[in-house]
Scaffold this active site. Structure first.
Site, mmCIF file in Angstrom:
data_model
loop_
_atom_site.group_PDB
_atom_site.id
_atom_site.type_symbol
_atom_site.label_atom_id
_atom_site.label_comp_id
_atom_site.label_asym_id
_atom_site.label_seq_id
_atom_site.Cartn_x
_atom_site.Cartn_y
_atom_site.Cartn_z
ATOM 1 N N THR A 1 41.467 47.330 50.318
ATOM 2 C CA THR A 1 41.295 46.580 49.077
ATOM 3 C C THR A 1 41.767 45.132 49.219
ATOM 4 O O THR A 1 41.052 44.219 48.788
ATOM 5 C CB THR A 1 42.002 47.301 47.913
ATOM 6 O OG1 THR A 1 41.444 48.613 47.787
ATOM 7 C CG2 THR A 1 41.829 46.548 46.608
ATOM 8 N N GLU B 1 37.481 36.282 47.214
ATOM 9 C CA GLU B 1 38.125 34.991 46.956
ATOM 10 C C GLU B 1 37.568 33.903 47.862
ATOM 11 O O GLU B 1 37.272 32.791 47.408
ATOM 12 C CB GLU B 1 39.640 35.100 47.168
ATOM 13 C CG GLU B 1 40.368 35.794 46.050
ATOM 14 C CD GLU B 1 41.829 35.409 46.013
ATOM 15 O OE1 GLU B 1 42.136 34.202 45.887
ATOM 16 O OE2 GLU B 1 42.676 36.315 46.114
ATOM 17 N N HIS C 1 37.588 48.396 42.987
ATOM 18 C CA HIS C 1 37.116 48.814 44.316
ATOM 19 C C HIS C 1 36.432 50.153 44.094
ATOM 20 O O HIS C 1 37.087 51.173 43.905
ATOM 21 C CB HIS C 1 38.297 48.929 45.277
ATOM 22 C CG HIS C 1 37.894 48.989 46.706
ATOM 23 N ND1 HIS C 1 38.787 48.746 47.714
ATOM 24 C CD2 HIS C 1 36.708 49.250 47.304
ATOM 25 C CE1 HIS C 1 38.170 48.860 48.881
ATOM 26 N NE2 HIS C 1 36.909 49.180 48.652
ATOM 27 N N ARG D 1 39.733 30.604 39.714
ATOM 28 C CA ARG D 1 40.323 29.643 40.629
ATOM 29 C C ARG D 1 40.618 28.364 39.862
ATOM 30 O O ARG D 1 39.949 28.055 38.878
ATOM 31 C CB ARG D 1 39.405 29.361 41.825
ATOM 32 C CG ARG D 1 39.091 30.626 42.613
ATOM 33 C CD ARG D 1 38.373 30.356 43.921
ATOM 34 N NE ARG D 1 39.212 29.675 44.884
ATOM 35 C CZ ARG D 1 40.165 30.262 45.612
ATOM 36 N NH1 ARG D 1 40.422 31.554 45.468
ATOM 37 N NH2 ARG D 1 40.874 29.562 46.475
#
Length: 130
Positions: free
Chosen positions: A35, A43, A69, A113
């Site tokens: 994971t 990312e 996940h 972000r």
């Protein structure tokens, strides 16, 4: 600072190798993409989607991850990470993220972000480390 259009997309792939797997069951044949490494792929793909759109001297740092996940991916299979800019609020960029292997969707969620001036960010980090 940046012109990041909503809808900006990027796709990147990774072949699952033993160094990005978890072997918590102690069985060699049970090694699957971990994971943390799956999140790293999401990312990285998100960062790379907007990096060319930023002014020189700017980059992004991850500030939030909300990802499921959904399925395990074994060694040797390729994972495709997909990201799309969902919204931009000043220096905050929100992404819809997904990942797929050759058989199925293995992840879905959101990622955020924040745009930073690299020199200013580095100075703050150095000051904090003193």
């Amino acid at each position: 600072m940046a012109d990041i259009p909503v809808g900006t997309r990027r796709e990147e792939s990774l072949v699952v190798t033993p160094d990005v797997t978890i072997d918590f069951m102690g069985v060699k044949d049970a090694r699957v993409l971990s994971t943390p490494n799956m999140i790293l792929g999401l990312e990285r793909t998100s960062r790379n989607a907007v990096l060319p759109l930023l002014d020189p001297g700017y980059d992004t740092v991850g500030t939030h991850v909300n990802v499921y996940h959904l399925a395990a991916t074994p060694v040797g299979m390729t994972v495709t990470f997909r990201t799309e800019v969902a919204s931009v609020d000043d220096r905050r960029v929100n992404f819809k993220v997904e990942a797929f292997d050759a058989k199925e969707k293995i992840a879905e969620g959101t990622h955020q972000r924040f745009i930073v001036n690299v020199a200013r960010f580095a100075a703050k980090v150095q000051e904090k480390g003193k």
